[in-house]
Design an enzyme around this catalytic site. Sequence first.
Site, PDB file in Angstrom:
ATOM      1  CB  VAL A   1      -0.942   0.006   1.221  1.00 20.03           C
ATOM      2  CG1 VAL A   1      -1.801   1.268   1.209  1.00 20.03           C
ATOM      3  CG2 VAL A   1      -1.825  -1.230   1.216  1.00 20.03           C
ATOM      4  CG  ASP A   2       3.387   4.235  -2.863  1.00 20.11           C
ATOM      5  OD1 ASP A   2       3.594   5.008  -1.911  1.00 20.11           O
ATOM      6  OD2 ASP A   2       3.929   4.358  -3.977  1.00 20.11           O
ATOM      7  CB  THR A   3       0.533   6.840   1.634  1.00 22.07           C
ATOM      8  OG1 THR A   3       1.945   7.070   1.808  1.00 22.07           O
ATOM      9  CG2 THR A   3       0.068   5.828   2.680  1.00 22.07           C
TER      10      THR A   3
END
Length: 322
Positions: A184-186
Amino acid sequence: MVVYIDLIFLTNLLIDWVLLFLTAWMQRQRPKWWRIVCSAVIGALYVVMMFVPELTFLYTFLIKFALSLLMIWTAFGFHSLQSFARTIGTFYVINFVAAGGILGVHYLLQSSGDLFNGILFTTTGGVSFELQVGFWFMFITFFIVLFIFKVVQSNKRKTEQMSVYFGEIVVGIGGVEVCCTGLVDTGNQLTDPLTRTPVTVMEASLWESYLPPSWKGRISEVSADTLIMELDEEYVWQDRLRLIPYRGINKGTSFMLALKPDSVKVIMNGTCYTPGRTLIGLDGGKLSSEGKYKAIIHPEYVQEPAVVNTAAGQSEQPLNVV
């Protein structure tokens, strides 16, 4: 034999300071610098006392343990019994790692003759070992061992922090399910500029069996619009294909191939997320050089879906920057 007390004091002062600094780093504490210096001075003075014959009674287990308590109390203070005990344990672990590393390197560099010469047999039938380690060897090895220990701990801490952002993603298209580990890449804000649908990027190799054979090994080399132009009309997923424009760093505008899935599930930290609007972008390379993940999950997939107004006349949107 000539003994330089000042050299011994300064050396142990530096060593104790490093040990206390690593203890603070391991415990994620930030004590005041003067407290660590005072604690290191206490430890260095204790070593100097061994050259005073009248003070040899201080070199017992209880006195040594009490001294370590005093050093930790001086450097970090006393906030709670649990915190104090944890700091003491960390301090001893770092000391044992340093001592064990020095002994390990010492014996690694010894020949078999040197090892046998150091073995002594006692009158009771026991075996003892004579250890002679040079001062500079011990001094240099001490810092090398602790440096390696800090690097290993840093990598372990980074891995633990990264694991918080790992999740399992399951994508379903036409009865086919493909799953992999995703990150999960913000910072991933890749969306379809027309519908504002968030895009998750997956390695194209995961879909290799379901993509046109002519695309194999070409997605990373040939532009997406060219692949679409070459597409056979009989391709069963043709109506699911999308072209997502984006602007790469220091690059011009490009297009990414994407698939419109039937369903997407993201399982993260024991929670299952089912985002409503999704697109799956296809990347022809490796997303992780170490193979830890094969998808970059859009952050909107793991939160409550937001209401997005897609009124007419808003077809022109700024290009994505990735």
